[in-house]
Motif scaffolding. Structure first.
Motif, PDB file in Angstrom:
ATOM      1  N   ASN A 125       0.802  -1.221   0.000  1.00 18.56           N
ATOM      2  CA  ASN A 125       0.000   0.000   0.000  1.00 18.56           C
ATOM      3  C   ASN A 125       0.837   1.274   0.000  1.00 18.56           C
ATOM      4  O   ASN A 125       0.283   2.373  -0.104  1.00 18.56           O
ATOM      5  N   GLY A 126       2.138   1.136   0.130  1.00 17.61           N
ATOM      6  CA  GLY A 126       3.018   2.304   0.084  1.00 17.61           C
ATOM      7  C   GLY A 126       3.052   3.134   1.349  1.00 17.61           C
ATOM      8  O   GLY A 126       3.635   4.228   1.357  1.00 17.61           O
ATOM      9  N   LEU A 127       2.472   2.641   2.434  1.00 13.99           N
ATOM     10  CA  LEU A 127       2.360   3.447   3.646  1.00 13.99           C
ATOM     11  C   LEU A 127       3.694   3.594   4.391  1.00 13.99           C
ATOM     12  O   LEU A 127       3.825   4.477   5.245  1.00 13.99           O
ATOM     13  N   ALA A 128       4.672   2.749   4.077  1.00 16.60           N
ATOM     14  CA  ALA A 128       5.984   2.866   4.719  1.00 16.60           C
ATOM     15  C   ALA A 128       6.916   3.798   3.957  1.00 16.60           C
ATOM     16  O   ALA A 128       7.982   4.157   4.460  1.00 16.60           O
ATOM     17  N   TYR A 138       0.520   5.472  -5.752  1.00 15.57           N
ATOM     18  CA  TYR A 138      -0.643   5.261  -6.605  1.00 15.57           C
ATOM     19  C   TYR A 138      -1.108   6.566  -7.250  1.00 15.57           C
ATOM     20  O   TYR A 138      -1.025   7.634  -6.649  1.00 15.57           O
ATOM     21  N   GLU A 139      -1.605   6.424  -8.474  1.00 17.78           N
ATOM     22  CA  GLU A 139      -2.183   7.573  -9.165  1.00 17.78           C
ATOM     23  C   GLU A 139      -3.448   8.041  -8.453  1.00 17.78           C
ATOM     24  O   GLU A 139      -3.651   9.246  -8.243  1.00 17.78           O
ATOM     25  N   LYS A 140      -4.298   7.103  -8.088  1.00 21.84           N
ATOM     26  CA  LYS A 140      -5.548   7.419  -7.394  1.00 21.84           C
ATOM     27  C   LYS A 140      -5.564   6.639  -6.084  1.00 21.84           C
ATOM     28  O   LYS A 140      -6.002   5.494  -6.031  1.00 21.84           O
ATOM     29  N   THR A 157      -3.797   3.798   0.925  1.00 18.95           N
ATOM     30  CA  THR A 157      -2.730   3.690  -0.071  1.00 18.95           C
ATOM     31  C   THR A 157      -2.048   5.044  -0.217  1.00 18.95           C
ATOM     32  O   THR A 157      -2.647   6.084   0.057  1.00 18.95           O
ATOM     33  N   GLN A 158      -0.786   5.023  -0.682  1.00 19.99           N
ATOM     34  CA  GLN A 158       0.025   6.234  -0.740  1.00 19.99           C
ATOM     35  C   GLN A 158      -0.141   6.955  -2.080  1.00 19.99           C
ATOM     36  O   GLN A 158       0.157   6.398  -3.134  1.00 19.99           O
ATOM     37  N   ASP A 159      -0.587   8.190  -2.015  1.00 27.31           N
ATOM     38  CA  ASP A 159      -0.745   9.006  -3.213  1.00 27.31           C
ATOM     39  C   ASP A 159       0.630   9.463  -3.725  1.00 27.31           C
ATOM     40  O   ASP A 159       1.493   9.875  -2.946  1.00 27.31           O
ATOM     41  N   VAL A 160       0.834   9.410  -5.031  1.00 23.82           N
ATOM     42  CA  VAL A 160       2.146   9.722  -5.596  1.00 23.82           C
ATOM     43  C   VAL A 160       2.498  11.200  -5.421  1.00 23.82           C
ATOM     44  O   VAL A 160       3.665  11.534  -5.157  1.00 23.82           O
ATOM     45  N   LEU A 161       1.526  12.079  -5.555  1.00 24.71           N
ATOM     46  CA  LEU A 161       1.829  13.508  -5.408  1.00 24.71           C
ATOM     47  C   LEU A 161       2.091  13.880  -3.947  1.00 24.71           C
ATOM     48  O   LEU A 161       2.886  14.782  -3.663  1.00 24.71           O
ATOM     49  N   GLU A 162       1.446  13.174  -3.041  1.00 28.23           N
ATOM     50  CA  GLU A 162       1.719  13.386  -1.615  1.00 28.23           C
ATOM     51  C   GLU A 162       3.155  12.957  -1.296  1.00 28.23           C
ATOM     52  O   GLU A 162       3.863  13.608  -0.520  1.00 28.23           O
ATOM     53  N   PHE A 163       3.587  11.853  -1.890  1.00 32.13           N
ATOM     54  CA  PHE A 163       4.975  11.413  -1.714  1.00 32.13           C
ATOM     55  C   PHE A 163       5.944  12.447  -2.272  1.00 32.13           C
ATOM     56  O   PHE A 163       6.972  12.768  -1.650  1.00 32.13           O
ATOM     57  N   ALA A 164       5.628  12.991  -3.447  1.00 33.06           N
ATOM     58  CA  ALA A 164       6.500  14.004  -4.044  1.00 33.06           C
ATOM     59  C   ALA A 164       6.618  15.232  -3.144  1.00 33.06           C
ATOM     60  O   ALA A 164       7.710  15.791  -2.972  1.00 33.06           O
ATOM     61  N   ALA A 165       5.511  15.654  -2.567  1.00 34.10           N
ATOM     62  CA  ALA A 165       5.551  16.802  -1.652  1.00 34.10           C
ATOM     63  C   ALA A 165       6.433  16.493  -0.451  1.00 34.10           C
ATOM     64  O   ALA A 165       7.154  17.371   0.050  1.00 34.10           O
ATOM     65  N   ALA A 166       6.402  15.232   0.003  1.00 34.76           N
ATOM     66  CA  ALA A 166       7.212  14.846   1.156  1.00 34.76           C
ATOM     67  C   ALA A 166       8.699  14.872   0.827  1.00 34.76           C
ATOM     68  O   ALA A 166       9.509  15.349   1.634  1.00 34.76           O
ATOM     69  N   TYR A 167       9.091  14.366  -0.350  1.00 34.85           N
ATOM     70  CA  TYR A 167      10.535  14.410  -0.637  1.00 34.85           C
ATOM     71  C   TYR A 167      11.016  15.819  -0.952  1.00 34.85           C
ATOM     72  O   TYR A 167      12.181  16.152  -0.705  1.00 34.85           O
ATOM     73  N   ARG A 168      10.127  16.681  -1.465  1.00 32.17           N
ATOM     74  CA  ARG A 168      10.532  18.080  -1.657  1.00 32.17           C
ATOM     75  C   ARG A 168      10.785  18.765  -0.318  1.00 32.17           C
ATOM     76  O   ARG A 168      11.703  19.589  -0.198  1.00 32.17           O
ATOM     77  N   ARG A 169       9.988  18.420   0.701  1.00 37.32           N
ATOM     78  CA  ARG A 169      10.197  19.017   2.027  1.00 37.32           C
ATOM     79  C   ARG A 169      11.543  18.617   2.616  1.00 37.32           C
ATOM     80  O   ARG A 169      12.091  19.324   3.465  1.00 37.32           O
ATOM     81  N   GLU A 170      12.067  17.479   2.174  1.00 42.93           N
ATOM     82  CA  GLU A 170      13.399  17.051   2.628  1.00 42.93           C
ATOM     83  C   GLU A 170      14.498  17.586   1.715  1.00 42.93           C
ATOM     84  O   GLU A 170      15.654  17.185   1.820  1.00 42.93           O
ATOM     85  N   LYS A 222       5.068   3.807  -9.701  1.00 44.08           N
ATOM     86  CA  LYS A 222       5.559   3.267  -8.426  1.00 44.08           C
ATOM     87  C   LYS A 222       7.052   3.429  -8.175  1.00 44.08           C
ATOM     88  O   LYS A 222       7.483   3.348  -7.026  1.00 44.08           O
ATOM     89  N   ASP A 223       7.849   3.626  -9.210  1.00 43.25           N
ATOM     90  CA  ASP A 223       9.297   3.527  -9.043  1.00 43.25           C
ATOM     91  C   ASP A 223       9.969   4.892  -9.151  1.00 43.25           C
ATOM     92  O   ASP A 223       9.645   5.691 -10.041  1.00 43.25           O
ATOM     93  N   PHE A 224      10.960   5.112  -8.260  1.00 45.92           N
ATOM     94  CA  PHE A 224      11.599   6.418  -8.159  1.00 45.92           C
ATOM     95  C   PHE A 224      13.098   6.284  -7.903  1.00 45.92           C
ATOM     96  O   PHE A 224      13.569   5.278  -7.344  1.00 45.92           O
ATOM     97  N   ILE A 225      13.826   7.324  -8.298  1.00 49.49           N
ATOM     98  CA  ILE A 225      15.215   7.521  -7.881  1.00 49.49           C
ATOM     99  C   ILE A 225      15.309   8.959  -7.368  1.00 49.49           C
ATOM    100  O   ILE A 225      15.008   9.905  -8.107  1.00 49.49           O
TER     101      ILE A 225
END
Length: 590
Positions: free
Chosen positions: A437-440, A470-472, A478-491, A537-540
Motif C-alpha cells: 500500500n506504500g504506507l511505509a 498510486y495515481e488514485k 494507499t500512498q498518493d504519488v503527489l503526496e509522496f512528491a511533496a514529502a521528498y521536496r520538504r526534505e 511506483k518507481d523512483f530515484i
C-alpha cells in the motif's frame, strides 16, 4: 587509441621491409643457399614490429574485454573525474508460484484464447455450472476422509464434522456461483490458506509442487482421475526435508505443513469452523484444485499444459537467468543499480556471473525471512568497493524507531551504505521496497533523510526505491504519488521524474486472471486498466545541489524501451515493474 599512430608506435614512420640478398648465380646445383647476415638496423626494425604488434594487442584487449575496458574506465575516472552518473532501479520480483496468476503479453494466440475461455467459463458458466459432486465425487471425498483419519485428524471429531458439512452443503454447491465465487470462502481463507502453505515448497532437496493447475508442477493433469491420484499421494504420502541445508534438515509430511486458520485474524470463520479448520481447508483446497483441473481441461485440454510449461520456463524456472541477462547486457554500463525484492538465490548466482564481474553486490547485513531483499550493484570501475560501509542501514532503522509509530517494514526491505568513488567523493546510497500500500514509503524516506543530514562527512545521496505509490490513492489506505512528491521536496530532494511527477507516468501494468484463488481481484480482458495495478511506483531520489537529470527513461522490454499500454511481465521481460534509469550530471546549484 587515436594516439597510437604508426609514428608513435615505432618512433618514426613504419619501416619498409628490406630486400633479401640475391643468391649467387655461381653456386652449384643442390648446394644450400647462403643466408646473408641481417644487419643490426634490420633486427632493430623487426623488434619494433614485434613490440608494436604486442602493444596493439594490449590496446585492443583494453578496449574490447570487460576487464580491460573496466580498468581503462577506472584509470580515466581517477585522473579526470566522471562527468555523469548512470543509475537504475528495478523491482525484479514478479510471479512467484503461479504462472497463470497475472495476465501477460504473449505472442501465442492460444494463451489469450485460454485465458479468455477460462474467464468466460467463470463469468458465464450457464449449464457448465454443475454441482461440486459431479467434479469432486462422493467417492473422492470418501478417499479424502480416509486419508485424513489415517493421519490423525479425527481425534477431536474434525473429520466427522467436515464429512457432515460435505453431505449437507458442499457436495451440492454449484462449482462457480456457490464455490469459486463464494466471497465467504475467501474471507475464511478456506481455499487460499492451503494453497499458500503447499503450492510451492522449498526443501533441502529442491523445490516441490502440489499437483495443481496454478504452479509449475510437471506431472500430467489431463484428467480429474490422474490429478486426484497425484494430489492424494502428495498431501498424505510425501515426506520432504525441511531446512536450509542437509545438516539442519528435518523430515516432514506435507500434511503437517497445513496450519490452523484463526478466527481472531479471519472473523468470518465460525467457532466451529475454527476448531476443524485443518480438515475443512483440506476439503476446500481439494475441491478448488479439482474445479481448476476441470475448467482448463474443458476449455483447452490439448494446449494448457504446454502453455504452462513454456510460461514456467520463462517466468519462474529461468527468471533469475533472464533477469541477470538483461542487467548484464542492456545495463552492463550502469554505475549504480538499485534492486528490490531480490531472493537469496539470485544474490548467490549474481556474484558468480562472469558477465557481472564489474559489479560489487551489496546486500543487507541480515536478509529477510520472506526472501525479498533490497540490494545495490556498484560498478567497481567507479566506486571503491573496499570503502563500502553498511552501518547506515542500522542508522535508518534507528531513525524509524525514533520517529515512532508502526511502520510496515520488514528485515531486508532496506539497505543503505556509505561508499567512496575512486576520487574519494562520498556517497550515501539506499535501496528500498515499500509495502503493497506504500504506507511505509514516506517514513522510510524521512529516516534516510535524517541519516543523510547527520553524517559526519558530506555525502551525495542517491536513493532507488519501489515506492508503491498510486495515481488514485485511498486516503489512509494507499500512498498518493503527489503526496509522496511533496514529502521528498520538504526534505530538499527531487527525483528523476522531477519535483512534481506525472501521476500517469506508470511503471507497472499488471492484472490478475481467473486462474488464482482470489477471484474478487480477477480482471476480465477488457478490465485490465480499470482493475489492474497501473501506477507510477518507481523512483530515484537525489539532492538537486549534487545532481541534475540529463536523461530519464523506463523499460518493460529489456531493451531500454517502454511499451505503453502493455501488460507485463512477458516471456522476455520477467518482472511486473519496469526498469527505471537515468543519467545524472553534476549540478550547477550550490
Amino acid at each position: 587509441f587515436q594516439t597510437l599512430t604508426p609514428a608513435r608506435l615505432w618512433g618514426t614512420h613504419p619501416p619498409m621491409p628490406t630486400k633479401r640478398a640475391a643468391t649467387s648465380p655461381t653456386r652449384r646445383m643442390g648446394s644450400p643457399a647462403i643466408r646473408p647476415s641481417v644487419p643490426n638496423e634490420e633486427k632493430l626494425r623487426q623488434a619494433k614490429y614485434v613490440v608494436g604488434g604486442f602493444g596493439l594487442v594490449i590496446v585492443l584487449w583494453m578496449i574490447l574485454s570487460p576487464l580491460g575496458s573496466g580498468r581503462m574506465t577506472a584509470m580515466r575516472y581517477k585522473r579526470y573525474g566522471k562527468p555523469d552518473l548512470s543509475v537504475a532501479s528495478w523491482n525484479i520480483a514478479a510471479i512467484n508460484n503461479n504462472p497463470f496468476e497475472y495476465w501477460i503479453t504473449h505472442s501465442d494466440a492460444a494463451y489469450n484464447q485460454l485465458m479468455t475461455d477460462v474467464q468466460n467459463f467463470i463469468n458465464s458458466p450457464s449449464d457448465k455450472d454443475v454441482a461440486v459432486n459431479t467434479v469432486f465425487t462422493d467417492t473422492m471425498f470418501a478417499e479424502l476422509a480416509a486419508d485424513m483419519k489415517r493421519v490423525g485428524w479425527d481425534k477431536t471429531g474434525g473429520v466427522a464434522a467436515t464429512e457432515a458439512l460435505w453431505k449437507k452443503e458442499f457436495r451440492v454447491r454449484k462449482i462457480i456461483a456457490e464455490f469459486m465465487k463464494d466471497a465467504t470462502l475467501g474471507d475464511k481463507r478456506l481455499a487460499s490458506m492451503p494453497d499458500r502453505t503447499t503450492n510451492t515448497i522449498l526443501t533441502a532437496d529442491g523445490v516441490v509442487y502440489r499437483p495443481t493447475v496454478i504452479n509449475c508442477y510437471q506431472g500430467d493433469l489431463g484428467t480429474i482421475r490422474k490429478w486426484w491420484e497425484q494430489w492424494r499421494r502428495f498431501i498424505f504420502s510425501t515426506t520432504i526435508k525441511m531446512g536450509s541445508n542437509e545438516a539442519s534438515a528435518s523430515n516432514k509430511e506435507i500434511s503437517s505443513l497445513l496450519i490452523p486458520i484463526k478466527r481472531a485474524k479471519y472473523p468470518a470463520l465460525s467457532k466451529e469452523e475454527e476448531e476443524i479448520s485443518i480438515p475443512l481447508q483440506t476439503m476446500a483446497g481439494a475441491i478448488f484444485d479439482a474445479i481448476l483441473v476441470h475448467i482448463v481441461n474443458t476449455v483447452a485440454q490439448t494446449r494448457w499444459q504446454g502453455l504452462r510449461k513454456e510460461m514456467c520456463e520463462a517466468l519462474n524456472l529461468k527468471k533469475t537467468e533472464h533477469t541477470l541477462g538483461i542487467i548484464s547486457t542492456t545495463y552492463a554500463d550502469t554505475d549504480i543499480f538499485f534492486l528490490q525484492e531480490v531472493a537469496k538465490e539470485f544474490i548467490t548466482t549474481a556474484r558468480k556471473e562472469p558477465r557481472l564481474a564489474q559489479f560489487e553486490v551489496v546486500v543487507p547485513t541480515e536478509l529477510g525471512k520472506r526472501d525479498q531483499n533490497s540490494v545495490i550493484f556498484l560498478n567497481r570501475n567507479i566506486f571503491n568497493a573496499a570503502t563500502v560501509d553498511t552501518s547506515p542501514t542500522e542508522a535508518v532503522w534507528d531513525a524509524l524507531k525514533s520517529a515512532g509509530g508502526k511502520v510496515p517494514v520488514a528485515t531486508g526491505d532496506i539497505v543503505a551504505i556509505s561508499v567512496a568513488d575512486h576520487r574519494g567523493v562520498l556517497h550515501l546510497l539506499a535501496s528500498f521496497h515499500g509495502d503493497t500500500n506504500g504506507l511505509a514509503t514516506i517514513p522510510v524516506m524521512r529516516a534516510v533523510a535524517t541519516v543523510h543530514r547527520n553524517m559526519a562527512l558530506p555525502h551525495k545521496l542517491v536513493f532507488g526505491l519501489d515506492a508503491n505509490t498510486y495515481e488514485k490513492a485511498t486516503p489512509g489506505k494507499t500512498q498518493d504519488v503527489l503526496e509522496f512528491a511533496a514529502a521528498y521536496r520538504r526534505e530538499l530532494y527531487t527525483s528523476v521524474w522531477g519535483d512534481v511527477p506525472n501521476p500517469k507516468n506508470y511503471t507497472t501494468f499488471n492484472a490478475r486472471t481467473y486462474l488464482q484463488p482470489q477471484l474478487n481481484k480477477a480482471a476480465r480482458k477488457d478490465e485490465l486498466t480499470s482493475k489492474g495495478d497501473v501506477n507510477p511506483k518507481d523512483f530515484i531520489l537525489f539532492s538537486p545541489t549534487d545532481y541534475s537529470v540529463q536523461r530519464t527513461w523506463k523499460d518493460n522490454t529489456g531493451h531500454r524501451k517502454y511499451v505503453e499500454g502493455m501488460v507485463f511481465p512477458t516471456l522476455d521481460f520477467p518482472s511486473d515493474h519496469g526498469v527505471l534509469s537515468a543519467v545524472l550530471s553534476k549540478s550547477s546549484l550550490k
